[in-house]
Design an enzyme around this catalytic site. Sequence first.
Site, PDB file in Angstrom:
ATOM      1  N   ASP A   3       0.812  -1.239  -0.267  1.00  0.00           N
ATOM      2  CA  ASP A   3       0.039  -0.105  -0.016  1.00  0.00           C
ATOM      3  C   ASP A   3       0.721   1.356   0.030  1.00  0.00           C
ATOM      4  OD1 ASP A   3      -2.550   1.642   0.420  1.00  0.00           O
ATOM      5  OD2 ASP A   3      -1.533   2.035   2.121  1.00  0.00           O
TER       6      ASP A   3
ATOM      7  N   GLU B 180       1.651   0.127  -4.832  1.00  0.00           N
ATOM      8  CA  GLU B 180       0.716   1.102  -5.222  1.00  0.00           C
ATOM      9  C   GLU B 180       1.803   2.605  -4.965  1.00  0.00           C
ATOM     10  OE1 GLU B 180      -3.040   3.793  -3.589  1.00  0.00           O
ATOM     11  OE2 GLU B 180      -1.865   2.543  -2.216  1.00  0.00           O
TER      12      GLU B 180
END
Length: 621
Positions: A266, A303
């Site tokens: 993330d 990401e």
Amino acid sequence: MEARARDILGATPLSTGECLFLVWAPYADSIKLRILDSPGRSIAMEPLPKGYFRVVAEGRGSWRYLYELGGNGGKERPDPASRAQPEGVQGPSESVAADEFAWSDSRWRGRPIRDLVLYEIHVGTFTPEGTFDAIIPRLRELSDFGVTAIELMPVAQFPGERNWGYDGVFPYCVQSSYGGPCGLKRLVNACHEENLCVALDVVYNHLGPEGNYLADFGPYFTDRYRTPWGQAINFDGEYSDEVRRFFIENALYWIRDFHVDALRLDAVHAIVDTSARPFLRELNRAVQTTAAELQREVHVIAECDRNDIRTVLPPERGGYGLAAQWNDDFHHAVHAVLTGESGGYYEDFGKVSQIARTLTSGYVYRGEYSRYRLRSHGSESKGVSGEHFVVFTQNHDQVGNRMNGERLAQLVDFEALKVAAGVMLVSPFVPLLFMGEEYGETAPFQYFVSHQDRDLIEAVRRGRKNEFKAFRWGEELPDPQDEGTFLRSRLNWELRKTEKHKELLDFYRQLLRVRTQIRALASGEMSRVEAQALEEEKVLVLRRRADGQQALACFNFGENPARVRLDLGEKSWRKMLSSRDEHWGGPGSSLPECLVSGRDPSLTIEPFCLALYLSDDRGTT
């Protein structure tokens, strides 16, 4: 000797029936292990170099325990590397029995990154039960549909029973309301039986605010940097070697103990590391070493909103060597053209030429000035293989971070939905579908939490309101704490069987089938991709080549028919599909079945239409 050979963080049951406890706590002068199942039983832990403490506790079964931190006010805290929190994030930790799970995937070797079709799932809203076990009966249908990997949003223990997962505070602990560690193992094993990979979303840039006690143990965090969610993780300051160990060992834990095939990191742009040994490179090296030992393919996917190509470049070219990264530019370019939205980061998008640019080069912004960011943005990505980019037209962020969590099906009409699916699935990239997208799910996916702290609840409400100012949506914000917000976000699987929803599902299925059958669409080679944008007509003409075969895809993103001239070469072309065909719930199409060199090279593309043609010289695979 066995205990020292297995010195890993947390509580590790040994074959002798004893349990090894290891914790890193450089802030503590001493530590006692307090075992709650034996009243009054406290055991002094042995200090080790670099701030570690360890002890082997005698006895059999599982232990509920806390650490008593001497020299730090005598605080009692759960284990930072807890494997189970049966009473929630504020309660004691519990050791998990030695792995007796009967894995049946010994021959499983994973899949190459280029073969992945990712399907993002939030465990709590995917089924009415909201558990790992409830997903298992759906796996065969997903596999038959064309999905090759499910991607689970974070499952680390979070406060309460409702959360996206990004407020997790025990990175090693599987959320108990989802089914805990045994439930996750059953799901992964079942996925492998259905020839599905499992990607797991992990969060190494921050921890949630409630139940986060890591700072009581040591310098896990730093005040040198800030993230949108609070203190940054200390990856490059004093004691950072042991902080890195904590998170790298966590990554290997999911791979070894749970057999996951990929980790989605993330928001790596919120991982600040100025050292000469980048954490991301070190993490990926450890993962790949472990994957080689296990004889499996394991991928690390990031990401990152910086458009930083170093994420996927190999170390010898100055990169971190990750397998792939999410490409937000692709989403923003397609979304802005189809919806006309221009608020927030969509201010930088809205041209068909930007869709063409991302299809041929990866990023849209490769150093150009961004009006939204008020600075130059991105790095050069041309020449990087398409398999290094994960693309999507919907995902949990782009849906859930809208004020009301509307899916694309609520923003554009049915024909435009099919065009969005088409441009993603004929692209040279790795596609990701957000759960329910494939049949046009009508339930929103909204932001929800179940915090216990009143001040934190109010802070979350205020933060969400401030977040949407740049988008000028001007609507009432759903209350994240209200259980109704969570319940509204559950999928309705019965929609898959009804009218337009079934037709859209069939269209996605056909696109996935065509993607694997046509060699020109299966390749990720970017040098064989050409794209031409006709801005005024809102038309995109995409050509892809492989092994003497060519695919020609014409997209009309507008409300009016457009006539375009095509270079057909010395080939004949046959129509593979038109998104407007009645078979896919469309109004019908007048597109010719064949395009032949020497005839009129013009083609009229109907409004909101994908027309896909294939050259006849080599046929399909």
